[in-house]
Design an enzyme around this catalytic site. Structure first.
Site, PDB file in Angstrom:
ATOM      1  N   GLU A  34     142.595   1.331  57.158  1.00 44.71           N
ATOM      2  CA  GLU A  34     141.828   0.139  56.817  1.00 44.71           C
ATOM      3  C   GLU A  34     142.807  -0.890  56.262  1.00 44.71           C
ATOM      4  O   GLU A  34     143.606  -0.566  55.374  1.00 44.71           O
ATOM      5  CB  GLU A  34     140.756   0.450  55.762  1.00 44.71           C
ATOM      6  CG  GLU A  34     139.916  -0.780  55.424  1.00 44.71           C
ATOM      7  CD  GLU A  34     138.880  -0.532  54.346  1.00 44.71           C
ATOM      8  OE1 GLU A  34     138.167  -1.493  53.985  1.00 44.71           O
ATOM      9  OE2 GLU A  34     138.784   0.607  53.855  1.00 44.71           O
ATOM     10  N   ARG A 259     145.717  16.346  52.089  1.00 40.88           N
ATOM     11  CA  ARG A 259     146.466  15.120  51.888  1.00 40.88           C
ATOM     12  C   ARG A 259     147.759  15.418  51.132  1.00 40.88           C
ATOM     13  O   ARG A 259     147.889  16.447  50.465  1.00 40.88           O
ATOM     14  CB  ARG A 259     145.637  14.093  51.110  1.00 40.88           C
ATOM     15  CG  ARG A 259     145.253  14.532  49.731  1.00 40.88           C
ATOM     16  CD  ARG A 259     144.418  13.493  49.011  1.00 40.88           C
ATOM     17  NE  ARG A 259     145.161  12.263  48.804  1.00 40.88           N
ATOM     18  CZ  ARG A 259     144.641  11.156  48.294  1.00 40.88           C
ATOM     19  NH1 ARG A 259     143.346  11.125  47.979  1.00 40.88           N
ATOM     20  NH2 ARG A 259     145.378  10.096  48.096  1.00 40.88           N
ATOM     21  N   LYS A 269     145.362   3.787  46.848  1.00 38.60           N
ATOM     22  CA  LYS A 269     145.478   2.349  47.123  1.00 38.60           C
ATOM     23  C   LYS A 269     144.866   1.529  46.000  1.00 38.60           C
ATOM     24  O   LYS A 269     145.371   0.466  45.654  1.00 38.60           O
ATOM     25  CB  LYS A 269     144.754   2.015  48.437  1.00 38.60           C
ATOM     26  CG  LYS A 269     145.610   2.046  49.681  1.00 38.60           C
ATOM     27  CD  LYS A 269     144.807   1.426  50.819  1.00 38.60           C
ATOM     28  CE  LYS A 269     145.405   1.745  52.173  1.00 38.60           C
ATOM     29  NZ  LYS A 269     144.585   1.175  53.255  1.00 38.60           N
TER      30      LYS A 269
END
Length: 552
Positions: A34, A259, A269
């Site tokens: 994104e 992850r 983020k």
């Protein structure tokens, strides 16, 4: 570029089996960020996994921007992400955007309404949360769940036409409010957002939710293996439901992996953006940031990041990688590539009183003792030089082998010198040393008369190039998972140390992203943002040595 995946890669085994069984004829993956921030090292793992997996089996990888939230997204992030992927050494087959599919996504939502699988809901976000239930209690049906198909089609069309305010209505899937998987309790498919989109402008005022747009985008592109991190495992039933109920021809499968977590490293983020917005760091590419652009500016190479990602492998189990492993791979990559030179970070002037005044001689020094192909360079030597302040002590402890009054040391590539006198200012600070040298001890002359235990580095004073050195420590004082502390309270106030010193005269030609090994100090990169013709700024990438063993 090498295309290797780690042996501990369970997804690779799945792909191999799918090809062998004829489930797929071609491997198609995608990297779907994104564009709401800069990529970090965790994204580097996903990039390497998707691109290298497809490359290994002769497949394709798309770079697709999941740009469904115009409030947080920006063209700046789109451009930075493309730069990061390219810098890492990968080429995408197609550049796609979820916004490319806005019309089809809308029409598929209309199909869901016609099938009785979606409805327009007037509940507020707070009311929806209250009726959603919990892990132990089922949710409650919305009072608007049984609207007719005709009414839902009319309201959805009016949502698109812009008749309603943000949050006034929402399109929801009609699945099961009693499902043990909360993601299936009539999730939102479309929300109203009167916001300017970085690509479509003001053409739309309704936008699809990620969990709806993502599987359809995968299906449109013919993705065979939709790879994501484990937090999306509970979303997989909704992923599959969307593809089936929207009657997509292609039916990709979603696979989840753990992850990347690295000690003392921020992997969010949201937190990274907070550091930028509050001025804790200079920018997204601040060399202390774990963003790909920050690592690049600090001096990490694409090769070292790819090697690191391969080494850590791909698994489903949660783990935390020691940050020293990443440092290991940059040392391994640079040890034969980086020219070796001398730099004085905290200078102390030395006057060699018995060296001829006005004389400058040129000494030969190898550029990399481990790589003879890098040749040698000439460095000047004269009566005045700079050494490190830490290389002198007036009252040294036992086993201190550097300079102190009466002691002799070797100057790297030069001569033996002996400290004869210490000059101090009015405050009692040492400002200058007066030494003598032995001309018989010139480096490379074969002198064997005596030995000294200490060797220190130096820079000739008259031709020294002023330089700034930036030394970094982790931004976090502890691990980001630690609870009970505000995020900003965990920030290391001493994460940056700026020193003013000197480098050899040949370094005046150094340009942004040039990398060097400074004798005894570590590997440094020329900062591309702050270096100018009048000033060279170096970022320390990593120190020279570590006890870390990646195979331990």
């Amino acid at each position: 570029m090498e295309n290797k995946t780690s042996s501990s890669n369970f997804i690779k085994n799945i792909v191999a089996e799918d090809l062998k069984a004829g489930k797929v004829s071609e491997v198609i993956t995608r990297f779907p960020p994104e564009p709401n921030g800069y990529l970090h090292i965790g994204h580097a793992k996903s990039i390497c996994l998707n691109f290298e997996l497809a490359d290994e089996y002769g497949g394709k990888t798309n770079l697709r921007f999941d740009d469904t939230n115009p409030v947080k997204e920006d063209t700046e992030y789109v451009e930075s992400i493309q730069e990061d992927v390219t810098w890492l050494g990968f080429e995408w087959d197609d550049l796609r955007f979820a916004s490319d599919y806005f019309e089809e996504l809308y029409q598929r939502a209309v199909l869901l309404i016609k099938k009785g699988k979606a409805f327009v809901c007037d509940l507020t976000a707070e009311q929806m949360r209250e009726m959603r239930g919990s892990l132990t209690e089922p949710g409650k049906n919305s009072p608007y769940r049984d609207r007719s198909v005709e009414e839902n089609l009319d309201l959805f069309a009016r949502m698109r036409a812009g008749e309603f305010k943000d949050g006034e209505r929402i399109l929801r899937a009609k699945i099961d409010m009693s499902s043990p998987n909360i993601n299936l309790r009539d999730p939102a498919l479309y929300r109203i957002a009167h916001a300017h989109h970085h690509r479509t402008g003001d053409a739309w005022c309704i936008y699809p939710m990620y969990d709806y747009a993502h599987p359809i985008s995968d299906a449109i592109e013919g993705v065979t293996h939709s790879i994501c991190t484990l937090e999306f495992e509970d979303h997989r039933p909704l992923y599959d439901w969307t593809i089936i109920e929207c009657e997509m021809e292609s039916q990709p499968r979603q696979y989840e992996f753990a992850r990347l977590n690295v000690t003392n490293t921020i992997m969010s983020k949201r937190y990274l953006k907070m550091l930028v917005d509050q001025g804790v760091v200079e920018s997204w590419d601040d060399p202390r940031m774990p963003t790909i652009s920050g690592l690049r500016r600090r001096g990490f190479t694409a090769e070292s990041l790819r090697a690191f990602c391969r080494e850590i492998g791909v698994a489903r189990a949660y783990s935390v990688v020691d940050e020293r492993m990443l440092e290991f791979f940059i040392r391994e990559d640079l040890k034969l590539k980086a020219p070796r030179t001398m730099a004085v970070l905290a200078p102390l002037k030395v006057v060699i009183t018995n060296y001829p005044e006005g004389q400058v001689e040129m000494l030969e020094a190898e550029n990399n003792a481990e790589n003879e192909e890098m040749g040698s360079r000439q460095i000047p030597f004269s009566r005045e030089i700079y050494i490190e302040q830490d290389d002198f002590m007036e009252n040294p402890p036992n086993k201190y082998f550097r300079l102190f009054p009466g002691n002799e040391v070797r100057l790297k590539h030069a001569y033996f010198i002996t400290c004869q006198e210490v000059v101090k200012d009015e405050a009692g600070n040492v400002v200058e040393l007066r030494c003598t040298y032995d001309p018989e001890t010139k480096s490379g002359s074969g002198f064997t008369g005596r030995k000294v235990k200490g060797t220190i580095h130096w820079v000739e004073a008259s031709q020294a190039v002023p330089a700034e050195f930036r030394l970094f420590e982790p931004l976090l004082l502890d691990n980001p998972e630690d609870e009970g502390k505000d995020f900003l309270d965990r920030i290391n106030p001493n994460s940056l140390d700026v020193l003013q010193g000197f480098v050899e005269p040949n370094m005046k030609e150094a340009r942004g992203q040039d990398k060097f090994q400074f004798f005894r100090h570590g590997y440094f990169n020329v900062d591309p943002k702050h270096t100018s013709e009048s000033k060279v700024v170096f970022n320390r990438i990593v120190s020279l040595k570590s006890s870390f063993d990646p195979k331990a």
